[in-house]
Design a protein around this motif. Sequence first.
Motif, PDB file in Angstrom:
ATOM      1  N   MET A  78       0.839  -1.171   0.000  1.00 12.20           N
ATOM      2  CA  MET A  78       0.000   0.000   0.000  1.00 12.20           C
ATOM      3  C   MET A  78       0.888   1.239   0.000  1.00 12.20           C
ATOM      4  SD  MET A  78      -3.066  -0.966   2.511  1.00 12.20           S
ATOM      5  CE  MET A  78      -3.918  -2.492   2.287  1.00 12.20           C
ATOM      6  N   SER A  79       0.416   2.260  -0.614  1.00  9.48           N
ATOM      7  CA  SER A  79       1.247   3.447  -0.760  1.00  9.48           C
ATOM      8  C   SER A  79       1.252   4.289   0.507  1.00  9.48           C
ATOM      9  CB  SER A  79       0.759   4.288  -1.944  1.00  9.48           C
ATOM     10  OG  SER A  79      -0.401   5.001  -1.582  1.00  9.48           O
ATOM     11  N   SER A  80       2.279   5.115   0.611  1.00  8.97           N
ATOM     12  CA  SER A  80       2.380   6.000   1.777  1.00  8.97           C
ATOM     13  C   SER A  80       1.284   7.067   1.741  1.00  8.97           C
ATOM     14  CB  SER A  80       3.761   6.648   1.824  1.00  8.97           C
ATOM     15  OG  SER A  80       3.976   7.434   0.672  1.00  8.97           O
ATOM     16  N   ALA A  86     -17.458   3.326  14.222  1.00  7.22           N
ATOM     17  CA  ALA A  86     -16.761   4.050  13.154  1.00  7.22           C
ATOM     18  C   ALA A  86     -15.294   4.286  13.526  1.00  7.22           C
ATOM     19  CB  ALA A  86     -17.455   5.371  12.862  1.00  7.22           C
ATOM     20  N   LEU A  87     -15.047   4.651  14.786  1.00  4.80           N
ATOM     21  CA  LEU A  87     -13.677   4.871  15.235  1.00  4.80           C
ATOM     22  C   LEU A  87     -12.903   3.562  15.249  1.00  4.80           C
ATOM     23  CD1 LEU A  87     -11.680   6.994  16.229  1.00  4.80           C
ATOM     24  CD2 LEU A  87     -12.469   6.542  18.548  1.00  4.80           C
ATOM     25  N   ALA A  88     -13.543   2.481  15.656  1.00  7.85           N
ATOM     26  CA  ALA A  88     -12.892   1.172  15.641  1.00  7.85           C
ATOM     27  C   ALA A  88     -12.545   0.754  14.210  1.00  7.85           C
ATOM     28  CB  ALA A  88     -13.789   0.125  16.297  1.00  7.85           C
ATOM     29  N   ALA A  89     -13.426   1.072  13.265  1.00  8.55           N
ATOM     30  CA  ALA A  89     -13.163   0.737  11.861  1.00  8.55           C
ATOM     31  C   ALA A  89     -11.969   1.515  11.325  1.00  8.55           C
ATOM     32  CB  ALA A  89     -14.395   1.011  11.016  1.00  8.55           C
ATOM     33  N   LEU A  90     -11.855   2.795  11.690  1.00 12.93           N
ATOM     34  CA  LEU A  90     -10.702   3.589  11.260  1.00 12.93           C
ATOM     35  C   LEU A  90      -9.408   3.042  11.860  1.00 12.93           C
ATOM     36  CD1 LEU A  90     -12.077   7.239  11.407  1.00 12.93           C
ATOM     37  CD2 LEU A  90     -11.271   6.022   9.382  1.00 12.93           C
ATOM     38  N   ALA A  91      -9.467   2.629  13.122  1.00  9.89           N
ATOM     39  CA  ALA A  91      -8.289   2.056  13.765  1.00  9.89           C
ATOM     40  C   ALA A  91      -7.869   0.762  13.060  1.00  9.89           C
ATOM     41  CB  ALA A  91      -8.566   1.795  15.242  1.00  9.89           C
ATOM     42  N   ALA A  92      -8.842  -0.070  12.710  1.00  9.05           N
ATOM     43  CA  ALA A  92      -8.541  -1.309  11.995  1.00  9.05           C
ATOM     44  C   ALA A  92      -7.944  -1.028  10.621  1.00  9.05           C
ATOM     45  CB  ALA A  92      -9.799  -2.153  11.868  1.00  9.05           C
ATOM     46  N   LYS A  93      -8.444   0.007   9.977  1.00  6.36           N
ATOM     47  CA  LYS A  93      -7.941   0.370   8.644  1.00  6.36           C
ATOM     48  C   LYS A  93      -6.486   0.829   8.721  1.00  6.36           C
ATOM     49  CE  LYS A  93      -9.697   2.750   4.583  1.00  6.36           C
ATOM     50  NZ  LYS A  93     -10.720   3.652   4.068  1.00  6.36           N
ATOM     51  N   LEU A  94      -6.161   1.638   9.746  1.00  6.52           N
ATOM     52  CA  LEU A  94      -4.768   2.066   9.898  1.00  6.52           C
ATOM     53  C   LEU A  94      -3.889   0.878  10.237  1.00  6.52           C
ATOM     54  CD1 LEU A  94      -2.628   4.271   9.937  1.00  6.52           C
ATOM     55  CD2 LEU A  94      -3.155   4.627  12.346  1.00  6.52           C
ATOM     56  N   GLU A  95      -4.379  -0.022  11.081  1.00  3.43           N
ATOM     57  CA  GLU A  95      -3.587  -1.197  11.441  1.00  3.43           C
ATOM     58  C   GLU A  95      -3.299  -2.060  10.215  1.00  3.43           C
ATOM     59  OE1 GLU A  95      -3.417  -4.042  15.227  1.00  3.43           O
ATOM     60  OE2 GLU A  95      -5.321  -4.126  14.131  1.00  3.43           O
ATOM     61  N   ALA A  96      -4.250  -2.151   9.301  1.00  2.00           N
ATOM     62  CA  ALA A  96      -4.027  -2.902   8.068  1.00  2.00           C
ATOM     63  C   ALA A  96      -2.916  -2.261   7.239  1.00  2.00           C
ATOM     64  CB  ALA A  96      -5.318  -2.976   7.255  1.00  2.00           C
ATOM     65  N   HIS A  97      -2.844  -0.946   7.261  1.00  2.00           N
ATOM     66  CA  HIS A  97      -1.778  -0.256   6.526  1.00  2.00           C
ATOM     67  C   HIS A  97      -0.425  -0.428   7.208  1.00  2.00           C
ATOM     68  CE1 HIS A  97      -3.814   1.937   3.272  1.00  2.00           C
ATOM     69  NE2 HIS A  97      -4.860   1.918   4.074  1.00  2.00           N
ATOM     70  N   ILE A  98      -0.422  -0.553   8.527  1.00  2.00           N
ATOM     71  CA  ILE A  98       0.838  -0.757   9.251  1.00  2.00           C
ATOM     72  C   ILE A  98       1.412  -2.119   8.905  1.00  2.00           C
ATOM     73  CG2 ILE A  98       1.879  -1.050  11.537  1.00  2.00           C
ATOM     74  CD1 ILE A  98      -0.301   0.860  12.597  1.00  2.00           C
ATOM     75  N   ALA A 155       0.759  -4.034   6.317  1.00  2.94           N
ATOM     76  CA  ALA A 155       0.958  -4.291   4.886  1.00  2.94           C
ATOM     77  C   ALA A 155       2.379  -3.927   4.484  1.00  2.94           C
ATOM     78  CB  ALA A 155      -0.036  -3.483   4.063  1.00  2.94           C
ATOM     79  N   PRO A 156       2.956  -4.669   3.541  1.00  2.00           N
ATOM     80  CA  PRO A 156       4.292  -4.302   3.069  1.00  2.00           C
ATOM     81  C   PRO A 156       4.251  -2.949   2.363  1.00  2.00           C
ATOM     82  CG  PRO A 156       3.374  -6.074   1.728  1.00  2.00           C
ATOM     83  CD  PRO A 156       2.428  -5.847   2.872  1.00  2.00           C
ATOM     84  N   ALA A 157       5.265  -2.164   2.597  1.00  2.00           N
ATOM     85  CA  ALA A 157       5.320  -0.818   2.018  1.00  2.00           C
ATOM     86  C   ALA A 157       5.539  -0.907   0.512  1.00  2.00           C
ATOM     87  CB  ALA A 157       6.436  -0.008   2.650  1.00  2.00           C
TER      88      ALA A 157
END
Length: 114
Positions: free
Chosen positions: A1-3, A55-67, A69-71
Motif C-alpha cells: 500500500m502506498s504512503s 466508526a472509530l474502531a473501523a478507522l483504527a482497523a484500517k490504519l492497522e491494516a496499513h501498518i 501491509a508491506p510498504a
Amino acid sequence: MSSNERMAVAAHLHVALRRKAGRVTDTDWMAVNDAYAREVVRVARAYAHEEGDAALAALAAKLEAHIDAPAAQGPQAMPPQERLPPPRGLQAGAPPSEPELTSEGAGRYIGRLR
C-alpha cells in the motif's frame, strides 16, 4: 500500500480522535512510524470500546491494516554525489542567517512575519 493511502487513513483517524475523544495526534509521524501508529490504534480502540463507537474502531482497523501491509516501493533518495551543492554563502552545518529586509521588501513583511 502506498504512503499516500496510509497518510490519508492517519489523517481521518486524527480528525476522528480529535472530534470524539479530544485527543491530538501527529498525523505525519503516524504515517511514517509504525510504533507510534500502533499506539494511536491502541488508544483509538480503547476509546471506541468504552464509547461503543464502531466508526472509530473501523478507522483504527484500517490504519492497522496499513501498518502490517508491506510498504510500496516509493521513490528512492538521491545519492549524495547527485545532490545540488548548498547555495553560495551557506556553509554545510552552519545555520542560515536571517534575511535582511530591503526597502522594497519592508512593505510586504512586518518584522519577520509574512
